[in-house]
Design a protein around this motif. Sequence first.
Motif, short mmCIF file in Angstrom:
data_model
loop_
_atom_site.label_atom_id
_atom_site.label_comp_id
_atom_site.label_asym_id
_atom_site.label_seq_id
_atom_site.Cartn_x
_atom_site.Cartn_y
_atom_site.Cartn_z
N VAL A 43 1.07 -1.05 -0.03
CA VAL A 43 -0.07 -0.03 0.00
C VAL A 43 0.95 1.38 -0.10
O VAL A 43 0.67 2.18 -0.64
N ARG A 44 2.07 1.39 0.69
CA ARG A 44 2.89 2.45 0.75
C ARG A 44 3.39 2.67 -0.58
O ARG A 44 3.55 3.97 -1.06
N ALA A 45 4.11 1.44 -1.12
CA ALA A 45 4.65 1.72 -2.55
C ALA A 45 3.69 2.04 -3.63
O ALA A 45 3.93 3.01 -4.40
N SER A 46 2.24 1.67 -3.50
CA SER A 46 1.44 2.05 -4.44
C SER A 46 0.93 3.49 -4.30
O SER A 46 1.01 4.33 -5.30
N ASN A 53 -5.51 2.07 -7.14
CA ASN A 53 -5.98 0.66 -7.10
C ASN A 53 -4.68 0.05 -6.71
O ASN A 53 -3.98 -0.22 -7.74
N VAL A 54 -4.54 -0.39 -5.45
CA VAL A 54 -3.15 -1.20 -5.07
C VAL A 54 -3.18 -2.13 -5.80
O VAL A 54 -2.05 -2.82 -6.19
N VAL A 55 -4.30 -3.36 -6.10
CA VAL A 55 -4.10 -4.35 -6.72
C VAL A 55 -3.67 -4.29 -8.22
O VAL A 55 -2.51 -4.92 -8.65
N HIS A 129 -6.59 1.69 -12.96
CA HIS A 129 -5.75 2.02 -12.16
C HIS A 129 -6.46 2.83 -11.03
O HIS A 129 -5.86 3.28 -9.92
N LEU A 130 -7.69 2.79 -11.31
CA LEU A 130 -8.48 3.98 -10.21
C LEU A 130 -9.51 2.85 -9.31
O LEU A 130 -9.71 3.10 -8.28
N THR A 131 -10.23 2.43 -10.34
CA THR A 131 -11.22 1.41 -9.49
C THR A 131 -11.08 -0.17 -9.85
O THR A 131 -10.02 -0.23 -10.65
N PRO A 132 -11.77 -0.93 -9.08
CA PRO A 132 -11.39 -2.21 -9.32
C PRO A 132 -11.55 -2.79 -10.89
O PRO A 132 -12.61 -2.31 -11.60
N PRO B 55 -11.63 -2.22 1.26
CA PRO B 55 -11.13 -3.02 -0.22
C PRO B 55 -9.62 -1.91 -0.46
O PRO B 55 -9.89 -0.82 -0.21
N PRO B 56 -8.57 -2.64 -1.11
CA PRO B 56 -7.68 -1.71 -1.13
C PRO B 56 -7.40 -0.88 -2.51
O PRO B 56 -6.48 -0.99 -3.28
N VAL B 57 -8.51 -0.26 -2.57
CA VAL B 57 -8.73 0.45 -3.63
C VAL B 57 -9.20 2.09 -3.29
O VAL B 57 -10.21 2.09 -2.48
N PHE B 58 -8.33 3.10 -3.63
CA PHE B 58 -8.71 4.20 -2.96
C PHE B 58 -9.15 5.41 -3.97
O PHE B 58 -9.26 6.57 -3.79
N GLY B 59 -9.51 5.05 -5.39
CA GLY B 59 -9.55 5.83 -6.15
C GLY B 59 -11.04 6.27 -6.51
O GLY B 59 -11.99 5.51 -6.06
N SER B 60 -11.53 7.11 -7.28
CA SER B 60 -12.58 7.58 -8.02
C SER B 60 -13.84 7.46 -7.17
O SER B 60 -14.63 6.42 -7.44
#
Lengths: 248, 116
Positions: A43-46, A53-55, A129-132, B55-60
């Motif tokens: 998470v820090r790297a992302s 979107n960390v994944v 890169h933003l959402t799942p 969830p590990p998603v912080f966007g939008s």
Amino acid sequence: MNRTARTVMFLVAGGGVAVLAVLAVLRMPAFGGSHHPYRDHAVRASVSHATSNVVASINFDQRGMDTLGEETILLASVVGVSVLLRPAEDESKSEHLGSGRVLDATRLGGYVLLPVTLVVGFDVVAQGHLTPGGGFQGGVVLGTGMHLLYVAGRYQALERLRPVSAFEWGEAFGAAAFACLGISSLLVTGAFLANVIPWGTFGGLLSAGTVPVLNGAVGVEVASGVMVLLAKFLEQAIFVRSGEGGTR
Amino acid sequence: MNIYAYLVAFWLIVAGSAGIVRSRNLIHSVVCLSVAQAGTYVLLLAVGFQSKASPPVFGSPPSKPSLSVTDPVVQAMTLTDVVVSATVTALLLAIAIQIHKRHGTVDPDELRALRG
């Protein structure tokens, strides 16, 4: 080996695995606990790479090399299916198409959902890169979405819209684009698949550096791959007749 | 005790393998392999789960990044796993079609000898 011997052997081996699994589970860190060291680093790297979107950040930035391997597996399997399913010497391609009956509701549903599905597919790739979502998920949506035309009962329409050779090229292009991006960043920064373009602002459409670009390359590859795979299977089921005149 | 997710994962793996061993149809074995692989998805996601985490998603729209999220590393691995599973399934089904063409059967027990 006959069935009984095989089953006995499985019961012994499977039972052993089951016992070991339960023993392992009992000594694992508690389910739902807060101790996730890899998560903390990822998470820090992302976040420092402006990827929300960390994944996606893990797949296309931190472990991009693995994703190259993953899409090479995809490429290999598409090539394998194409080779295995080409018509053999004693088989003929029947040009005659049985005219099946399609319910009007199915036809309408297919035509209405086709554009919606395609837009959703592009959106899933573009916002990966933003959402799942991302190239893999969006590519599958795009590739299967096109087959709504087949569900709507027009195989000819699907064939016109889907020149298989173009998608074979698309498959190769997507895989090559991914590898070329990796090599070019190797030349520029000295590290394979390292970022070469500005990171952008966290959470913006133009962020995360090369992640959206790689997502796009994978999206092209997966969409083409799914198209080619389904095309080969459909062709097998619809057109190819075996040499004995049977219709398998 | 919240070990059920892990037990379900191993159950799926063992049940899928049992299906492959007892299979009388190659298509059935391919589906059983998918069941066994589904166990690996459950295992990976269970390892990364954290109670009451997002969830590990912080966007939008962008939200403030926090460390209280489920583990994204295993989720990325699950994605890889799903892709590989889908492609391998396609390849195995193509092989099953070829076997049916060449041998006229999809029962693994009737496939005695290798033929060209």
